[in-house]
Motif scaffolding. Structure first.
Motif, mmCIF file in Angstrom:
data_model
loop_
_atom_site.group_PDB
_atom_site.id
_atom_site.type_symbol
_atom_site.label_atom_id
_atom_site.label_comp_id
_atom_site.label_asym_id
_atom_site.label_seq_id
_atom_site.Cartn_x
_atom_site.Cartn_y
_atom_site.Cartn_z
ATOM 1 N N ASP A 99 45.412 34.396 36.038
ATOM 2 C CA ASP A 99 44.760 34.210 37.332
ATOM 3 C C ASP A 99 43.671 33.145 37.298
ATOM 4 O O ASP A 99 43.218 32.697 38.357
ATOM 5 C CB ASP A 99 44.169 35.538 37.828
ATOM 6 C CG ASP A 99 43.242 36.191 36.815
ATOM 7 O OD1 ASP A 99 43.626 36.278 35.648
ATOM 8 O OD2 ASP A 99 42.142 36.617 37.214
ATOM 9 N N ASP A 100 43.265 32.744 36.081
ATOM 10 C CA ASP A 100 42.249 31.697 35.960
ATOM 11 C C ASP A 100 42.845 30.329 35.607
ATOM 12 O O ASP A 100 42.116 29.388 35.291
ATOM 13 C CB ASP A 100 41.216 32.077 34.892
ATOM 14 C CG ASP A 100 41.845 32.340 33.529
ATOM 15 O OD1 ASP A 100 43.091 32.377 33.458
ATOM 16 O OD2 ASP A 100 41.093 32.505 32.559
ATOM 17 N N ASP A 101 44.190 30.231 35.642
ATOM 18 C CA ASP A 101 44.864 28.979 35.288
ATOM 19 C C ASP A 101 45.816 28.588 36.417
ATOM 20 O O ASP A 101 46.916 29.145 36.532
ATOM 21 C CB ASP A 101 45.637 29.160 33.970
ATOM 22 C CG ASP A 101 46.220 27.851 33.455
ATOM 23 O OD1 ASP A 101 46.319 26.883 34.239
ATOM 24 O OD2 ASP A 101 46.601 27.805 32.263
ATOM 25 N N PRO A 102 45.419 27.662 37.274
ATOM 26 C CA PRO A 102 46.259 27.309 38.433
ATOM 27 C C PRO A 102 47.597 26.678 38.067
ATOM 28 O O PRO A 102 48.496 26.589 38.916
ATOM 29 C CB PRO A 102 45.379 26.323 39.212
ATOM 30 C CG PRO A 102 44.383 25.809 38.225
ATOM 31 C CD PRO A 102 44.154 26.913 37.244
ATOM 32 N N SER A 103 47.764 26.241 36.818
ATOM 33 C CA SER A 103 49.021 25.624 36.397
ATOM 34 C C SER A 103 50.084 26.664 36.036
ATOM 35 O O SER A 103 51.237 26.315 35.812
ATOM 36 C CB SER A 103 48.793 24.699 35.208
ATOM 37 O OG SER A 103 48.450 25.444 34.043
ATOM 38 N N LYS A 104 49.682 27.949 35.978
ATOM 39 C CA LYS A 104 50.619 29.001 35.578
ATOM 40 C C LYS A 104 50.788 30.025 36.693
ATOM 41 O O LYS A 104 49.911 30.201 37.537
ATOM 42 C CB LYS A 104 50.116 29.702 34.305
ATOM 43 C CG LYS A 104 50.056 28.805 33.079
ATOM 44 C CD LYS A 104 49.577 29.586 31.862
ATOM 45 C CE LYS A 104 49.527 28.704 30.622
ATOM 46 N NZ LYS A 104 49.040 29.434 29.435
ATOM 47 N N GLU A 105 51.938 30.672 36.663
ATOM 48 C CA GLU A 105 52.206 31.730 37.636
ATOM 49 C C GLU A 105 51.384 32.969 37.286
ATOM 50 O O GLU A 105 51.322 33.397 36.136
ATOM 51 C CB GLU A 105 53.694 32.086 37.631
ATOM 52 C CG GLU A 105 54.066 33.163 38.636
ATOM 53 C CD GLU A 105 55.540 33.514 38.582
ATOM 54 O OE1 GLU A 105 55.957 34.396 39.347
ATOM 55 O OE2 GLU A 105 56.270 32.903 37.771
ATOM 56 N N VAL A 106 50.737 33.547 38.289
ATOM 57 C CA VAL A 106 49.955 34.757 38.074
ATOM 58 C C VAL A 106 50.895 35.932 37.825
ATOM 59 O O VAL A 106 51.869 36.136 38.554
ATOM 60 C CB VAL A 106 49.053 35.056 39.285
ATOM 61 C CG1 VAL A 106 48.345 36.399 39.122
ATOM 62 C CG2 VAL A 106 48.036 33.938 39.465
ATOM 63 N N VAL A 107 50.619 36.679 36.766
ATOM 64 C CA VAL A 107 51.404 37.867 36.424
ATOM 65 C C VAL A 107 50.590 39.102 36.798
ATOM 66 O O VAL A 107 49.457 39.280 36.348
ATOM 67 C CB VAL A 107 51.737 37.901 34.915
ATOM 68 C CG1 VAL A 107 52.470 39.199 34.562
ATOM 69 C CG2 VAL A 107 52.571 36.695 34.524
ATOM 70 N N ARG A 108 51.186 39.955 37.622
ATOM 71 C CA ARG A 108 50.531 41.196 38.035
ATOM 72 C C ARG A 108 51.032 42.310 37.122
ATOM 73 O O ARG A 108 52.009 42.992 37.424
ATOM 74 C CB ARG A 108 50.823 41.483 39.501
ATOM 75 C CG ARG A 108 50.441 40.337 40.433
ATOM 76 C CD ARG A 108 50.779 40.620 41.875
ATOM 77 N NE ARG A 108 49.838 41.543 42.481
ATOM 78 C CZ ARG A 108 48.680 41.180 43.050
ATOM 79 N NH1 ARG A 108 48.329 39.907 43.075
ATOM 80 N NH2 ARG A 108 47.890 42.084 43.597
ATOM 81 N N ALA A 109 50.354 42.491 35.985
ATOM 82 C CA ALA A 109 50.815 43.436 34.957
ATOM 83 C C ALA A 109 50.657 44.882 35.407
ATOM 84 O O ALA A 109 51.504 45.735 35.110
ATOM 85 C CB ALA A 109 50.053 43.200 33.654
ATOM 86 N N VAL A 110 49.569 45.186 36.087
ATOM 87 C CA VAL A 110 49.319 46.521 36.656
ATOM 88 C C VAL A 110 48.758 46.305 38.051
ATOM 89 O O VAL A 110 47.876 45.469 38.249
ATOM 90 C CB VAL A 110 48.312 47.333 35.808
ATOM 91 C CG1 VAL A 110 48.043 48.692 36.457
ATOM 92 C CG2 VAL A 110 48.813 47.516 34.386
ATOM 93 N N GLU A 111 49.272 47.065 39.006
ATOM 94 C CA GLU A 111 48.860 46.833 40.391
ATOM 95 C C GLU A 111 48.376 48.123 41.038
ATOM 96 O O GLU A 111 49.163 48.972 41.445
ATOM 97 C CB GLU A 111 50.020 46.232 41.192
ATOM 98 C CG GLU A 111 49.582 45.671 42.524
ATOM 99 C CD GLU A 111 50.604 44.697 43.103
ATOM 100 O OE1 GLU A 111 50.443 44.320 44.259
ATOM 101 O OE2 GLU A 111 51.553 44.336 42.378
ATOM 102 N N HIS A 112 47.051 48.298 41.042
ATOM 103 C CA HIS A 112 46.401 49.399 41.751
ATOM 104 C C HIS A 112 46.916 50.768 41.290
ATOM 105 O O HIS A 112 47.364 51.588 42.102
ATOM 106 C CB HIS A 112 46.565 49.227 43.265
ATOM 107 C CG HIS A 112 46.047 47.911 43.761
ATOM 108 N ND1 HIS A 112 44.720 47.542 43.644
ATOM 109 C CD2 HIS A 112 46.676 46.844 44.325
ATOM 110 C CE1 HIS A 112 44.555 46.328 44.140
ATOM 111 N NE2 HIS A 112 45.719 45.874 44.547
#
Length: 274
Positions: A28-41
């Motif tokens: 989430d801190d690297d705009p060149s990579k896809e954000v991975v949502r490993a755990v969601e709420h």
């Protein structure tokens, strides 16, 4: 599903472990990579002396949650608590048993088991006495001076379990600890874990993708799913303890629950990273 009375009973005490609306993102801190949502709420509670399994397919976030509880990584949002206090770092109160044995090859069984005690400053005589106690508990008496290369996979995992128990944690965090073992050795280790757990009833959070293993070991199963990666369902396991030696896998209720949980998991979307 957990019944109303059980849920109400749990709500009255401070849980040993609690996840409250936990979100974990990678990249989430690297705009060149896809954000991975490993755990969601994800939200759930684990009470003292409970044996709870996180069950789900690869990539659903169960190991990530365990690592957050261990203090090995931090959540992006939400709260993760140990006895009501935020978890910010590893602690001997929460010992981890990994799938891969992570033993020091240059240390004997006794020295490997005593390692955590050594790191926390226990006197040498006390380390040796306590390590010997847990080596005997896991069935390795006589192998104190053996090195990991001289032990089978199952024996090495017993060393890892003894090492975790030796620091006398409140919680055992177990990350698919029998996943690397052959089927017969895995069954033996499941029985041994049940036997050991009956002795002191540690609170255990156990990660697995095996439905039968979760039903055999657990008081409660938290079934996780993908997209989003969080807890889909809670199952109270109805079988009396002690369970080893009773062939509960052959009971009609075991077969029904296994099929029911399987159907729940089959209805989940496949994680593209799994």
């Amino acid at each position: 599903m957990a019944d109303t009375a059980t849920a109400h009973r749990r709500s009255r005490s401070t849980p040993v472990l609690e996840a409250d609306n936990v979100l974990k993102l990678y990249n989430d801190d690297d705009p060149s990579k896809e954000v991975v949502r490993a755990v969601e709420h994800a939200s759930f509670r684990i009470e003292r002396n409970e044996f709870v399994s996180l069950l789900g397919p690869s990539g659903c976030g169960k190991t990530t949650l365990l690592h957050i509880f261990a203090g090995l990584t931090n959540q992006t949002e939400g709260r993760v608590l140990y006895q009501g206090e935020p978890i910010e770092r590893p602690s001997t109160d929460r010992a981890v048993v990994f799938q891969h044995f992570n033993l020091f090859p240059w240390r004997t069984t006794l020295s490997n088991v005593a390692f955590g005690l050594e790191m926390t400053g226990h006197p040498k005589a006390d380390r040796k006495e306590r390590a010997a106690k847990y080596i005997e508990m896991v069935g390795l008496k006589g192998f104190e001076e053996s090195y990991p290369r001289e032990l089978s996979g199952g024996m090495q995992q017993r060393v890892g379990l003894a090492r975790a128990l030796a620091v006398d944690p409140t919680v055992l965090l177990m990350d698919e600890p029998f996943g690397a073992l052959d089927a017969q050795t895995r069954q033996v280790m499941q029985t041994e874990l049940l036997r050991i757990w009956e002795q002191d009833r540690k609170t255990i959070l156990f990660v697995t993708h095996d439905i039968e293993e979760a039903l055999l070991l657990s008081d409660r199963i938290l079934v996780m799913g993908n997209d989003p990666s969080n807890v889909r369902r809670e199952v109270d396991v109805p079988f009396d303890r002690p369970r080893y030696g009773h062939d509960i896998e052959e009971q009609a209720e075991f077969i029904r629950l296994r099929r029911d949980i399987w159907n729940t998991m089959q209805n989940e979307p496949r994680n593209k990273t799994a």
